[in-house]
Design an enzyme around this catalytic site. Sequence first.
Site, PDB file in Angstrom:
ATOM      1  N   CYS A   1      -3.523   2.732 -12.690  1.00 43.37           N
ATOM      2  CA  CYS A   1      -2.591   2.788 -14.048  1.00 43.37           C
ATOM      3  C   CYS A   1      -3.427   1.851 -15.356  1.00 43.37           C
ATOM      4  O   CYS A   1      -4.771   1.311 -15.123  1.00 43.37           O
ATOM      5  CB  CYS A   1      -1.656   2.102 -13.860  1.00 43.37           C
ATOM      6  SG  CYS A   1      -1.732   0.535 -13.318  1.00 43.37           S
TER       7      CYS A   1
ATOM      8  N   HIS B   1      -5.224  -3.570  -4.925  1.00 46.38           N
ATOM      9  CA  HIS B   1      -4.995  -3.804  -3.759  1.00 46.38           C
ATOM     10  C   HIS B   1      -5.431  -2.537  -3.207  1.00 46.38           C
ATOM     11  O   HIS B   1      -4.675  -1.360  -3.235  1.00 46.38           O
ATOM     12  CB  HIS B   1      -3.495  -3.791  -2.913  1.00 46.38           C
ATOM     13  CG  HIS B   1      -3.049  -5.075  -3.128  1.00 46.38           C
ATOM     14  ND1 HIS B   1      -1.411  -5.500  -3.225  1.00 46.38           N
ATOM     15  CD2 HIS B   1      -3.405  -6.598  -3.155  1.00 46.38           C
ATOM     16  CE1 HIS B   1      -1.099  -6.644  -3.445  1.00 46.38           C
ATOM     17  NE2 HIS B   1      -2.461  -7.024  -3.124  1.00 46.38           N
TER      18      HIS B   1
ATOM     19  N   HIS C   1       4.727 -11.428  -1.658  1.00 43.14           N
ATOM     20  CA  HIS C   1       3.656 -10.811  -2.591  1.00 43.14           C
ATOM     21  C   HIS C   1       3.284 -11.005  -4.697  1.00 43.14           C
ATOM     22  O   HIS C   1       3.696 -11.909  -4.667  1.00 43.14           O
ATOM     23  CB  HIS C   1       4.318  -9.429  -3.340  1.00 43.14           C
ATOM     24  CG  HIS C   1       4.031  -8.475  -4.154  1.00 43.14           C
ATOM     25  ND1 HIS C   1       2.712  -8.095  -5.193  1.00 43.14           N
ATOM     26  CD2 HIS C   1       2.916  -7.236  -3.974  1.00 43.14           C
ATOM     27  CE1 HIS C   1       1.884  -7.800  -4.937  1.00 43.14           C
ATOM     28  NE2 HIS C   1       2.214  -6.498  -4.743  1.00 43.14           N
TER      29      HIS C   1
ATOM     30  N   GLU D   1       2.498 -10.256  -6.684  1.00 41.07           N
ATOM     31  CA  GLU D   1       3.036 -10.386  -8.620  1.00 41.07           C
ATOM     32  C   GLU D   1       4.652 -11.344  -7.836  1.00 41.07           C
ATOM     33  O   GLU D   1       5.268 -11.950  -9.285  1.00 41.07           O
ATOM     34  CB  GLU D   1       3.616  -9.104  -8.779  1.00 41.07           C
ATOM     35  CG  GLU D   1       3.959  -8.550 -10.228  1.00 41.07           C
ATOM     36  CD  GLU D   1       4.131  -6.878 -10.014  1.00 41.07           C
ATOM     37  OE1 GLU D   1       5.728  -7.338 -10.891  1.00 41.07           O
ATOM     38  OE2 GLU D   1       3.171  -6.378 -10.161  1.00 41.07           O
TER      39      GLU D   1
ATOM     40  N   THR E   1       7.137  -5.074 -10.882  1.00 39.62           N
ATOM     41  CA  THR E   1       6.767  -3.355 -11.355  1.00 39.62           C
ATOM     42  C   THR E   1       6.256  -2.512 -10.827  1.00 39.62           C
ATOM     43  O   THR E   1       6.999  -1.309 -10.719  1.00 39.62           O
ATOM     44  CB  THR E   1       6.138  -4.188 -12.413  1.00 39.62           C
ATOM     45  OG1 THR E   1       4.578  -3.802 -11.739  1.00 39.62           O
ATOM     46  CG2 THR E   1       5.907  -5.235 -13.452  1.00 39.62           C
TER      47      THR E   1
ATOM     48  N   SER F   1      -0.677  -2.081  -0.715  1.00 41.19           N
ATOM     49  CA  SER F   1      -1.059  -1.790  -2.359  1.00 41.19           C
ATOM     50  C   SER F   1       0.929  -0.885  -1.961  1.00 41.19           C
ATOM     51  O   SER F   1       1.684  -0.522  -1.425  1.00 41.19           O
ATOM     52  CB  SER F   1      -1.330  -0.580  -2.443  1.00 41.19           C
ATOM     53  OG  SER F   1      -0.473   0.563  -3.637  1.00 41.19           O
ATOM     54  N   SER F   2       2.104  -2.264  -2.820  1.00 39.70           N
ATOM     55  CA  SER F   2       3.016  -1.456  -3.076  1.00 39.70           C
ATOM     56  C   SER F   2       3.737  -0.812  -3.095  1.00 39.70           C
ATOM     57  O   SER F   2       4.301  -0.085  -2.821  1.00 39.70           O
ATOM     58  CB  SER F   2       4.044  -3.212  -3.110  1.00 39.70           C
ATOM     59  OG  SER F   2       5.543  -2.815  -3.556  1.00 39.70           O
ATOM     60  N   ASN F   3       3.010  -0.885  -4.751  1.00 45.18           N
ATOM     61  CA  ASN F   3       3.539   0.698  -5.139  1.00 45.18           C
ATOM     62  C   ASN F   3       2.755   2.566  -4.226  1.00 45.18           C
ATOM     63  O   ASN F   3       3.706   2.747  -4.238  1.00 45.18           O
ATOM     64  CB  ASN F   3       2.810   0.815  -6.815  1.00 45.18           C
ATOM     65  CG  ASN F   3       1.444   1.428  -6.644  1.00 45.18           C
ATOM     66  OD1 ASN F   3       1.084   2.262  -7.161  1.00 45.18           O
ATOM     67  ND2 ASN F   3       0.129   0.081  -6.500  1.00 45.18           N
TER      68      ASN F   3
ATOM     69  N   SER G   1      -3.633   2.065  -7.941  1.00 44.76           N
ATOM     70  CA  SER G   1      -4.957   0.999  -7.120  1.00 44.76           C
ATOM     71  C   SER G   1      -5.541   1.787  -6.536  1.00 44.76           C
ATOM     72  O   SER G   1      -7.189   1.609  -6.763  1.00 44.76           O
ATOM     73  CB  SER G   1      -4.513   0.013  -7.286  1.00 44.76           C
ATOM     74  OG  SER G   1      -3.444   0.039  -5.834  1.00 44.76           O
TER      75      SER G   1
END
Length: 410
Positions: A53, A83, A176, A178, A244, A314-316, A377
């Site tokens: 991104c 991440h 996290h 963020e 986010t 990685s959260s997303n 990521s």
Amino acid sequence: MKTFNVPIIYRSPLITAIKQKRKQQDRMKKDFTPTLLDFGALKILLARHFGFCYGVENAIEIAFKTIEENPGKRIFLLSEMIHNPHVNNDLLEKGVQFIMDTSGKQLVPWEALQPDDIVIIPAFGTTLEIEARLTSLGISPVQYNTTCPFVERVWNKAEQIGEKNYTVIVHGKPGHEETRATFSHSLHNTPTVVVNDIAEAKILGEFMTGQRPASDFAGLFKGQYSPGFNVETDLQRVGVVNQTTMLATETQAIADYIKGVIMEQYQLTEATAGERFADARDTLCYATNDNQSAVNGMLAANADLAIVVGGYNSSNTSHLVELCEEKMPTYFISSEEKILSEKEILHWDFHHKQELHSLHFLPEQTPATIMLTSGASCPDALVEGVIRKLLTFYGLEHKADELADQLMNN
């Protein structure tokens, strides 16, 4: 949108050509159907949106440029840049040191830093406390700051509603990086509390209505609320923002639930709800929204299984896995190396934080149809690697080059 100078090792001519073709066909980005890569015995449904991104490419460009322009200097990252283990390992190999791990555990003592050291703020941002610590050491916290602008947008939104005397509820994972950063920025303006999921939001709702005694709050939300938080007064006017990369549907569900509690508690209507519920709207970044929408679009088709590529922390990426798991067998891998053979695969169970070894993951019948996507990521080169690895099991490895040539020549 700005383009970035990202190392070629992370790029993929094949994936770039596929994305470019879809962009030409759908410039308004309204078509979330997957791209069908029909190789005959193997069919791959590739998500409409996936991979690096804006914030990730920005962070990578700054980090590698900083290394290139400062030979001989000591360069530190507060924690992982993003991440993804491949990117972080590349930075470590270039001599960059991590000051903390992702949980905030100190790896390099603050006292070991010198004023002429370079410290890079990762894409997740950092806390005001750490910024102050760096400043006290004579190191500028803003000179090499790669904080994603969409993360900063959340901070700005939290500040805006905080200035209007709303308490901020942050939907995010408490540990996290963020969320820790957002929490720090918000609590300097207004009372702030973090909820991990809809279950915690409902518990918070019980404190808002008095169904739970205020004395229980400290134990249930330990480490997730600002100093001096007053349950009886600080939950009367609230607004919801988020980390986010959270699941968009859950953030919306939490905001809707909290708003409903407020409206019932104070007998408000839609027209008067703003008196006690701030309209923070959705603070998910565009890439998180696009990637999740693309997975939902992909899942409307039929397939035998799904593969999601990305860093295990990685959260997303984990939320993309979560969406896929609702519909079909899903394998969360960090790279093609986790696909050991046509019969064996190592994959991450993010629910229990363990790597699993599964057998016979590919269907016996052909054609096999596999859904494929990756986190924000994850380098496109890794996605191409997965495609090529899968093709070898069907004797079709040459097909990847043929497709790339075809796309680039059309």
